[in-house]
Design a protein around this motif. Structure first.
Motif, mmCIF file in Angstrom:
data_model
loop_
_atom_site.group_PDB
_atom_site.id
_atom_site.type_symbol
_atom_site.label_atom_id
_atom_site.label_comp_id
_atom_site.label_asym_id
_atom_site.label_seq_id
_atom_site.Cartn_x
_atom_site.Cartn_y
_atom_site.Cartn_z
ATOM 1 N N ALA A 95 9.800 -2.321 -17.687
ATOM 2 C CA ALA A 95 9.807 -2.502 -19.145
ATOM 3 C C ALA A 95 8.384 -2.608 -19.693
ATOM 4 O O ALA A 95 8.099 -2.154 -20.799
ATOM 5 N N LEU A 96 7.481 -3.205 -18.906
ATOM 6 C CA LEU A 96 6.087 -3.357 -19.356
ATOM 7 C C LEU A 96 5.303 -2.069 -19.203
ATOM 8 O O LEU A 96 4.120 -2.019 -19.551
ATOM 9 N N GLY A 97 5.939 -1.036 -18.648
ATOM 10 C CA GLY A 97 5.217 0.211 -18.412
ATOM 11 C C GLY A 97 4.173 0.054 -17.316
ATOM 12 O O GLY A 97 3.144 0.727 -17.324
ATOM 13 N N ALA A 98 4.434 -0.852 -16.389
ATOM 14 C CA ALA A 98 3.440 -1.141 -15.348
ATOM 15 C C ALA A 98 3.230 0.054 -14.425
ATOM 16 O O ALA A 98 4.122 0.865 -14.204
ATOM 17 N N ARG A 99 2.007 0.097 -13.894
ATOM 18 C CA ARG A 99 1.650 1.154 -12.934
ATOM 19 C C ARG A 99 1.333 0.475 -11.598
ATOM 20 O O ARG A 99 0.706 -0.591 -11.548
ATOM 21 N N VAL A 100 1.779 1.117 -10.538
ATOM 22 C CA VAL A 100 1.542 0.595 -9.199
ATOM 23 C C VAL A 100 0.408 1.366 -8.549
ATOM 24 O O VAL A 100 0.411 2.600 -8.560
ATOM 25 N N ARG A 101 -0.534 0.609 -7.966
ATOM 26 C CA ARG A 101 -1.564 1.266 -7.147
ATOM 27 C C ARG A 101 -1.160 0.998 -5.699
ATOM 28 O O ARG A 101 -0.998 -0.148 -5.291
ATOM 29 N N SER A 102 -0.991 2.091 -4.941
ATOM 30 C CA SER A 102 -0.542 1.934 -3.563
ATOM 31 C C SER A 102 -1.342 2.851 -2.653
ATOM 32 O O SER A 102 -2.015 3.789 -3.103
ATOM 33 N N THR A 103 -1.248 2.566 -1.353
ATOM 34 C CA THR A 103 -1.882 3.417 -0.354
ATOM 35 C C THR A 103 -0.848 3.796 0.695
ATOM 36 O O THR A 103 0.175 3.140 0.837
ATOM 37 N N GLY A 104 -1.132 4.862 1.411
ATOM 38 C CA GLY A 104 -0.219 5.351 2.437
ATOM 39 C C GLY A 104 -0.525 6.807 2.720
ATOM 40 O O GLY A 104 -1.668 7.237 2.533
ATOM 41 N N TYR B 154 -0.563 -3.651 -16.091
ATOM 42 C CA TYR B 154 0.137 -3.354 -17.339
ATOM 43 C C TYR B 154 -0.705 -3.901 -18.477
ATOM 44 O O TYR B 154 -1.607 -4.721 -18.261
ATOM 45 N N ASP B 155 -0.399 -3.431 -19.683
ATOM 46 C CA ASP B 155 -1.028 -4.002 -20.873
ATOM 47 C C ASP B 155 -0.046 -4.973 -21.491
ATOM 48 O O ASP B 155 1.138 -4.656 -21.659
ATOM 49 N N ASP C 108 -8.915 -8.204 -22.027
ATOM 50 C CA ASP C 108 -8.482 -7.547 -23.261
ATOM 51 C C ASP C 108 -7.025 -7.145 -23.228
ATOM 52 O O ASP C 108 -6.674 -6.064 -23.679
ATOM 53 N N GLY C 109 -6.196 -7.964 -22.661
ATOM 54 C CA GLY C 109 -4.768 -7.640 -22.631
ATOM 55 C C GLY C 109 -4.362 -6.755 -21.478
ATOM 56 O O GLY C 109 -3.174 -6.533 -21.251
ATOM 57 N N ALA C 110 -5.322 -6.226 -20.709
ATOM 58 C CA ALA C 110 -4.974 -5.429 -19.523
ATOM 59 C C ALA C 110 -4.902 -6.377 -18.337
ATOM 60 O O ALA C 110 -5.866 -7.079 -18.039
ATOM 61 N N VAL C 111 -3.773 -6.397 -17.676
ATOM 62 C CA VAL C 111 -3.537 -7.350 -16.588
ATOM 63 C C VAL C 111 -3.364 -6.592 -15.280
ATOM 64 O O VAL C 111 -2.646 -5.588 -15.228
ATOM 65 N N THR C 112 -4.032 -7.067 -14.219
ATOM 66 C CA THR C 112 -3.835 -6.499 -12.882
ATOM 67 C C THR C 112 -3.454 -7.628 -11.946
ATOM 68 O O THR C 112 -4.129 -8.651 -11.890
#
Lengths: 456, 259, 151
Positions: free
Chosen positions: B124-133, B159-160, B62-66
């Motif tokens: 620009a895409l408003g992307a979010r990063v999932r990270s560990t540490g 991002y969407d 649905d437009g949400a990309v990972t």
């Protein structure tokens, strides 16, 4: 000659496409050691301390060399041609360019060699560097060499000079004077194969050196001179050079490998990294060229004044030869009766410059042709016609008094025009390189057809 | 010399192997770490190879990309802009096939060329990063992740897909690109986000430009505000002067393309 | 670790982070891939890994344990050159030859994906490979010849 005009396969072509061509880095000799060099991080500095003991003591290190290990440390590449030597193989009291080698290490592997270089204790006192050749003659310019800002062994002069005819009169008689400054810049050869050398001590006491040099006998002589060895103690093995373009005439790795191999009593290889190639290897020289032409309004060049500064970098290397070649070609494909040429080999704190494809000639040819186009533009004349009128013909003399037997200037310029679709006027289409006569031999050119100048 | 080489075979194993990241060097495709090793400049510690970690999945719904950290840059070509244009100009096909999205996101300012070409498009895409540490797993905007300075293992970015996007760049003229400067823009609904490459140590968001656009300024006026947000450097590829001169034009073009 | 190199299973002792280039050249004695820059910048080290063109100087051994590697030696030999090798030889697409192995393998990978590439596709696929001798024209023409003609 059966081969001329025939389409022959490259004799090395099949080896190239099957990966069988052997370059120096492909030669395998058991027990070969890796080399890394300690290089100056400074453009110009005194070396105040150099201590290699920690490096020598490292496990896996088989030899370390400095200037003290080189029998003849300062040997000029053109010493055999009478050009005095000024460049050390390994720096002693001074470093004059960033990247200049000071010491070299041979070790069992690359990582150990690197660590050993880092373990060499060295201290410097930095000096103000000179990087602009135009400032080299300022009284307060940094003094790179004690004898002055330029190579100074052109007979009684400190630069290459040509004087022909009466330049003062030419400029008095000119209708127009056109001046130009041309500054071709340094070019990095960047062959895909980096500088690589491999020296193998033989049981007979000779050294076999696998080299990517472009000049086998030349490099053989350089190594022999540095090492004070008779020539028959060295065996050079060349082969396919992975691109040189002039940059592999510098005997860049062979002497260091030879010294390390003799000291370690093991085969030693030195393969430069791409970073060393970009930062420390010699380049084509930058030049500063000023040309002033004395012209008649109908397009004759009465006289030319040329000043050339050649950026030799920190040492002479081959630069004196470059400026001499440059001097021979500064009239280009054209006949100019009155000449004043001054060409200087100028030192800067850059990597020493070297040959590259048309050494010394490409730079001046660029400047000459730009100047000719500029002349045509200022005079409002067709650039082909201006060139054809002044083009050299049989019997013309060059600035250095060569009498031309069969110059190709005229047919080449005509062919150029044809190639790009420029229609020349009939008079110019019909020109040949036959000896000058009639309208093509105005009074001011009489002196150029008979020898009447002198070269200093 | 690496003290240990770890080759996890699942995302969970990769997270466990990374731990708090102390003394760990992450190797995605190898395009950044291997040259450092070859030139003797890498202080390696424990090296974590992501080649078999399973972090190479792309999911769309649905437009949400990972996009997983180990997804090759090449996989983004032909996908959503402005990522696709940025990805298509990284190195050459062989480099793009090996370099990873995570590695590009974590690329430090390298030598004389900005290396994280995907950072600005992701911002620009408003992307979010999932990270560990240290402190465990975290999700945050890309610009915050970059500002925090590293030391974490990227797991994926999300991002969407935007309504429209734009990308304008200045490259060295060669097939084997080095991006000197780039502007990335993405618009979703009424909101337009803008970020630039090559104007700082990593991709940077341009809040002044965004605010100007939100207040109704035209593209040229808004683009001119970019120099309030960034202070471009001098380096071997381009001078600060040159960068300042052309950056507003690139930003304007990216905005106009995203209309 | 194991690699299948040019159809032969090889046992490899090099350390996990050794580049494939060093494994091939120094451990296995296969010297056709070249160390032009060790940074992925020139393409002289390119080989095929599971059929795909890769910079061997950038590939750590541990990432490709068990993979099939093809070097130029696996394409053809002097008595039976592959079509691409023959096209490069007959088209004078190699001068010093140092960049040639990388170009040949990248070309093989291109033609395996795209049987008749356009000139633009050829330039895009091979654009990361440096040649300082030929000026690239004859290389592109050789690729066109190998793919069965000019488009």
């Amino acid at each position: 000659m059966k081969a001329v005009g025939a389409r022959l396969p490259r004799y090395d072509g099949v080896a190239h496409v099957t990966g069988r061509t052997v370059y120096v880095d492909d030669v395998r000799v058991p027990g070969t050691l890796w080399t890394k060099a300690l290089r100056s991080p400074h453009l110009f500095a005194a070396v105040t301390k150099l201590d290699t003991r920690k490096a020598e003591a490292m496990p896996g290190v088989r030899a370390v060399i400095t200037h003290a290990d080189v029998p003849t440390n300062v040997y000029g590449h053109l010493a055999a041609l009478g050009v005095p030597a000024d460049e050390p193989l390994l720096a002693e009291d001074e470093v004059r360019y960033r990247g200049q080698p000071i010491a070299a290490v041979a070790a069992e592997d690359e990582e150990t060699a690197r660590a050993a270089v880092d373990a060499i204790e060295i201290e410097y006192e930095e000096r103000e560097p000179l990087l602009d050749i135009r400032k080299a003659f300022d009284p307060d310019a940094p003094k790179i060499h004690p004898w002055g800002p330029c190579y100074s062994h052109y007979g009684p002069h400190d630069h290459r000079r040509i004087r022909k005819g009466d330049i003062g009169r030419a400029f008095e008689q000119a209708d127009v004077v056109v001046q130009g400054v041309y500054r071709p810049q340094a070019i990095e050869h960047c062959p895909i194969e980096p500088q690589t050398g491999l020296a193998v001590p033989e049981p007979s006491g000779r050294l076999t050196i696998y080299s990517c040099t472009q000049g086998m006998y030349f490099s053989l002589g350089v190594v022999a001179a540095h090492l004070q060895l008779p020539l028959n103690r060295l065996k050079f093995v060349g082969g396919t050079v992975g691109g040189g373009f002039g940059g592999k005439v510098d005997t860049a790795t062979e002497t260091v490998c030879a010294l390390l191999a003799l000291k370690a009593k093991r085969p030693v290889k030195w393969r430069w990294t791409r970073e060393e190639e970009f930062l420390c290897s010699s380049t084509r020289a930058p030049w500063h060229i000023e040309i002033a032409d004395a012209l008649t309004s109908d397009g004759w060049i009465l006289g030319r004044k040329t000043l050339t500064l050649h950026d030799s970098g920190a040492y002479t290397r081959f630069s004196s030869y470059a400026v001499t070649k440059h001097a021979f070609h500064h009239a280009g494909a054209y006949t100019i009766p009155n000449i004043e040429f001054d060409g200087y080999v100028v030192f800067t704190n850059r990597v020493p410059t070297t040959a590259m494809r048309g050494f010394g000639v490409t730079s001046i040819s660029f400047a000459v042709e730009m100047q000719m186009s500029r002349n045509a533009e200022v005079l409002g004349l067709d650039p082909f016609e201006l060139r054809l009128r002044n083009a050299s013909r049989i019997g013309d003399t060059t600035p250095n008094l060569v009498v031309l037997k069969d110059p190709s200037s005229v047919p080449v310029i005509q062919a150029m025009a044809k190639e790009i679709g420029v229609e020349l006027a009939a008079e110019y289409r019909g020109m040949t390189n036959a000896p000058r006569s009639g309208e093509l031999l105005p009074e001011h050119l009489l002196s150029s057809v008979a020898q009447n100048g002198k070269e200093d | 010399m690496a003290s240990e080489v770890l080759l996890p075979t699942s995302p969970a194993e990769a997270v466990a192997a990374f731990g708090d990241g102390a003394g760990v060097t992450v190797l995605g495709g190898g395009t950044i770490v291997m040259p450092e090793i070859a030139y003797g400049r890498a202080a390696l510690g424990r090296v974590l190879l992501l080649a078999r970690s399973g972090l190479d999945q792309v999911t769309r719904s649905d437009g949400a990309v990972t996009i997983g950290a180990a997804v090759p840059v090449a996989a983004l070509e032909g996908g959503d802009e402005p990522l696709a244009s940025a990805a298509a100009h990284v190195g050459d096909p062989e480099i793009r096939a090996q370099a990873t999205v995570g590695g590009n996101l974590c690329a430090g300012p390298g030598g004389e060329a900005p290396r994280g070409d995907l950072q600005a498009p992701l911002i620009a895409l408003g992307a979010r990063v999932r990270s560990t540490g240290a402190g465990g797993e975290r999700v945050e905007p890309v610009e915050d992740f970059l500002a925090a300075g590293g030391g974490r293992l990227v797991l994926d970015v999300s991002y969407d897909a935007p309504d429209a996007a734009g990308y304008a760049a200045a490259w060295r003229p060669h097939a084997h690109h080095a991006t000197i400067l780039a502007a990335a823009c993405a618009r979703s609904g009424g909101q337009t986000r803008v970020a630039v490459t090559g104007a700082g140590p990593h991709g940077l968001r341009c809040p002044s430009v965004e605010q100007a656009l939100a207040a109704g300024a035209d593209a040229a006026t808004a683009a001119a505000k970019v120099l309030d947000d960034v202070d471009p450097p001098d380096d071997a590829l381009a001078s600060a002067w040159y960068r300042k001169r052309i950056l507003p034009t690139l930003v304007q073009r990216a905005i106009e393309e995203a209309r | 670790m194991k690699l299948n190199v040019n159809g032969v299973e090889r046992s490899v002792e090099s350390l996990a982070l050794t580049s494939l280039l060093v494994v091939l050249r120094e451990e296995l004695g296969i010297t056709s891939p070249k160390a032009g820059c060790q940074q992925g910048g020139c393409g002289a080290c390119t080989v095929l890994v599971d059929g795909e063109a890769r910079r061997s100087c950038l590939v750590p051994l541990a990432a490709i344990d068990g993979a099939a590697v093809t070097t130029v030696e696996g394409l053809g030999d002097p008595e039976s050159l592959s079509a691409v090798q023959a096209a490069f030889h007959e088209g004078y697409a190699a001068q010093c030859g140092f960049c040639t192995p990388g170009f040949l393998l990248a070309t093989h990978a291109l033609l395996a994906h795209t049987a008749s590439p356009t000139r633009a596709e050829i330039e895009r696929a091979l654009g990361g490979h440096m040649c300082r001798c030929t000026g690239y024209v004859k290389i592109v023409e050789a690729v066109e010849a190998a793919s069965g003609g000019v488009r």
